[in-house]
Design a protein around this motif. Sequence first.
Motif, PDB file in Angstrom:
ATOM      1  N   CYS A 169       1.105  -1.223  -0.125  1.00 52.35           N
ATOM      2  CA  CYS A 169       0.023  -0.047  -0.135  1.00 52.35           C
ATOM      3  C   CYS A 169       0.782   1.211   0.129  1.00 52.35           C
ATOM      4  O   CYS A 169       0.616   2.103  -0.805  1.00 52.35           O
ATOM      5  N   TYR A 174      -1.613   3.067  -2.195  1.00 52.75           N
ATOM      6  CA  TYR A 174      -2.885   2.432  -2.305  1.00 52.75           C
ATOM      7  C   TYR A 174      -3.511   2.773  -0.788  1.00 52.75           C
ATOM      8  O   TYR A 174      -2.753   2.839   0.228  1.00 52.75           O
ATOM      9  N   ASP A 175      -4.980   2.974  -0.435  1.00 53.84           N
ATOM     10  CA  ASP A 175      -5.433   2.776   0.854  1.00 53.84           C
ATOM     11  C   ASP A 175      -6.508   1.616   0.944  1.00 53.84           C
ATOM     12  O   ASP A 175      -6.980   1.113  -0.180  1.00 53.84           O
ATOM     13  N   ASP A 176      -6.849   1.356   2.307  1.00 57.20           N
ATOM     14  CA  ASP A 176      -7.608   0.088   2.497  1.00 57.20           C
ATOM     15  C   ASP A 176      -9.110   0.410   2.068  1.00 57.20           C
ATOM     16  O   ASP A 176      -9.831  -0.563   1.764  1.00 57.20           O
ATOM     17  N   ASP A 178     -10.200   1.471  -0.860  1.00 60.40           N
ATOM     18  CA  ASP A 178     -10.142   0.921  -2.301  1.00 60.40           C
ATOM     19  C   ASP A 178     -10.464  -0.624  -2.268  1.00 60.40           C
ATOM     20  O   ASP A 178     -11.370  -1.142  -2.942  1.00 60.40           O
ATOM     21  N   TYR A 179      -9.650  -1.240  -1.307  1.00 58.60           N
ATOM     22  CA  TYR A 179      -9.752  -2.644  -1.183  1.00 58.60           C
ATOM     23  C   TYR A 179     -10.847  -3.163  -0.728  1.00 58.60           C
ATOM     24  O   TYR A 179     -11.512  -4.145  -1.231  1.00 58.60           O
ATOM     25  N   ASN A 182     -13.953  -2.766  -3.138  1.00 57.59           N
ATOM     26  CA  ASN A 182     -13.828  -3.704  -4.385  1.00 57.59           C
ATOM     27  C   ASN A 182     -14.376  -5.061  -3.774  1.00 57.59           C
ATOM     28  O   ASN A 182     -14.686  -5.877  -4.440  1.00 57.59           O
TER      29      ASN A 182
ATOM     30  N   ARG B  48     -14.979  11.166  -2.481  1.00 57.01           N
ATOM     31  CA  ARG B  48     -14.960   9.938  -3.257  1.00 57.01           C
ATOM     32  C   ARG B  48     -16.047   9.349  -3.797  1.00 57.01           C
ATOM     33  O   ARG B  48     -16.086   8.314  -4.616  1.00 57.01           O
ATOM     34  N   ILE B  50     -18.365   7.909  -2.391  1.00 57.83           N
ATOM     35  CA  ILE B  50     -18.916   6.404  -1.733  1.00 57.83           C
ATOM     36  C   ILE B  50     -20.134   6.786  -0.736  1.00 57.83           C
ATOM     37  O   ILE B  50     -19.874   7.459   0.123  1.00 57.83           O
ATOM     38  N   GLN B 152     -13.397   3.776   6.450  1.00 54.70           N
ATOM     39  CA  GLN B 152     -13.544   2.236   5.763  1.00 54.70           C
ATOM     40  C   GLN B 152     -14.774   1.532   6.375  1.00 54.70           C
ATOM     41  O   GLN B 152     -15.706   1.115   5.507  1.00 54.70           O
ATOM     42  N   SER B 156     -17.767   0.322   3.950  1.00 55.35           N
ATOM     43  CA  SER B 156     -17.883  -1.308   3.902  1.00 55.35           C
ATOM     44  C   SER B 156     -18.280  -1.882   5.102  1.00 55.35           C
ATOM     45  O   SER B 156     -18.355  -3.275   4.920  1.00 55.35           O
TER      46      SER B 156
END
Lengths: 196, 461
Positions: A169, A174-176, A178-179, A182, B48, B50, B152, B156
């Motif tokens: 990352c 990258y960051d979490d 995105d993961y 997805n 973003r 989201i 986060q 999610s």
Amino acid sequence: MEKFTTLQSRAIPLHIENVDTDQIIPARFLKATDRKGFGDNVFRDWRYHKDGTANSDFVLNNSKYSGSILVAGDNFGCGSSREHAAWAITDYGFKVVVSSFFADIFKGNALNNGLLPVQVSKQFLSDLFQQLESNPYTELEVNLENQTISVENSDLSEDFEIDAYKKTCMINGYDDIDYLVNNKEQIEAFEAQKIY
Amino acid sequence: MSKKTLFDKVWDSHVVSSIENGPQILYIDKHLIHEVTSPQAFNELEDRGIPVFRPNQIVATADHNTPTLNQDQPVRDKLSRQQLEQLSKNCKKNNITLYELGHKYNGIVHVMAPELGVTQPGLTMVCGDSHTSTHGAFGAIAFGIGTSQVAQVFASQCLLLKKPKSLRVSVNGKLKNGVLPKDVILYIISKLGTNSGTGYFCEYAGNVFEEMSMEGRMTVCNMSIEMGARGGMIAPDETTFEYVKGRKFAPQGGEFEKKVAYWKTLPTDEGAQFDKEYSFDAEDIEPMITYGTNPGMGIKISENIPVDENPSFKKSLAYMNFEAGESLINKPINFVFIGSCTNSRIEDFRVAAEYIKGKKKAKNVTAWLVPGSKQVEAQIIEEGLKTVFDEAGFELRQPGCSACLAMNDDKIPQGEYCVSTSNRNFEGRQGQGSRTILASPLVAAATAVEGKIIDISKHLN
């Protein structure tokens, strides 16, 4: 998030143990609703006297020292979970913090903001403090790919550990989120068959 | 079947998937938010594009940056007011339940969520606040997160985490008179140090915790982070079930019985292995007090400050203006604070009131009592404790985090000592230049009455 591969820089020694996040950024500065500008108040109550004048005894006010590496005593970042601490340190211009031990939440917050926590042995840290205190112009190199930290023109060098996923990352920026986003289908499938 | 710990059982049941040589995706059941660590996360999602994934699994409250006087009036401090308005706006926009300032369910996030039955055994819970460990008292995995992680979970309902190692701290035996849950945890931290738990989740076991009320268990789990542990847990039992039963968000009727049957399977299996274990004798614990600038710097109130040549130790004593080797007994104290997510539940005020009843606070002392929630405040009045406090000259304020972190106006002046039931004695934690001495509500109440630190154990016997 900014990418991180290698960094060559001078360093600032903060020779104090158990630096807590209240010292890094006191609570009275947590009223902002964005991430910017916290660097002005990083280590506020150590950097400045109550009347607002600079405390010349504090290392950030010592003109001999500069650089984007902060070298700190054992158990850095303990206390509150405020990510403002990581924002304040990066906003001030640091890209790496070196210590012999990091508190969990701070370490995670740092990695989520492209600030690399480099955990070294107590002996290495002690040697590094000695080196920086005798020669403030000492240059360090931190290489994330090879996971090494070394002092230029000396034998002082050490490997450091980092979680393989977090390393990827950091190197790629990258960051979490995105993961996780997805993997939403997998998360929804989990929700549908929760056992508890 | 392999033997599992309480922590293993709850963690393993929440793993969505595992990344090879990397972290796991951990599902989060409940997300608690407040005004200080959420705005940047909402902004990030908005930037973003989201959406918030599971708004009905989020509960919001305003607590860190709220006044404890005149809560019915507009908040005077502009930045604080804006932060509170931002929270209301974000919650409204995203359909998140918010108990804002003045609401009958408003309070410190770690006091109001258990009160409402949001906190339940076997759940995973997070909040952008390190004292989220409090909820582990119910046998939940609960821990503090940074704002990036708040985003986060918004996005999610999950986090990417490596499973922490396991630690068990057992305390068995009979606690002495005047020794409260706060003393037990201050004792443990003074023995183990502020980073002994880093990288671990801690289970507290033994008859001392089994015999504690939920309020006491919350005080203990609350301070797990002060020894570095991300979370603390206590096995759910009848005391837990009894507490949860009937609360607003608790499972109702037959559903509750089904849950209890499941919750009974959660305690650590006999013979399960921990990565690290410590055990202490309850009889060795006495009323505790801190003398330095981290919660590990604690002593029995009757002991002297230790002597140590470590420069950080000396710096700490210099800040506190204490001498190595001296006793704290008879130190004059001008400020006393009973409150914070550690000690602001009804039981804490009952203990204080019982001691204070018929006495008066010392003239030199300013004594603030700040309930953890509107419900606790109402109960204080209903049980007649307010009358006791009023008559003794203590000031009962409105709920919030208050002088624990002094984000609002409740600040201890420069150079003053405050005997405080909060959780952190860091430099300037209660206001620039303030000096915090951590203690139980009983020690705090006694200090307020005497105007100085006394050996409470002698007074009780």
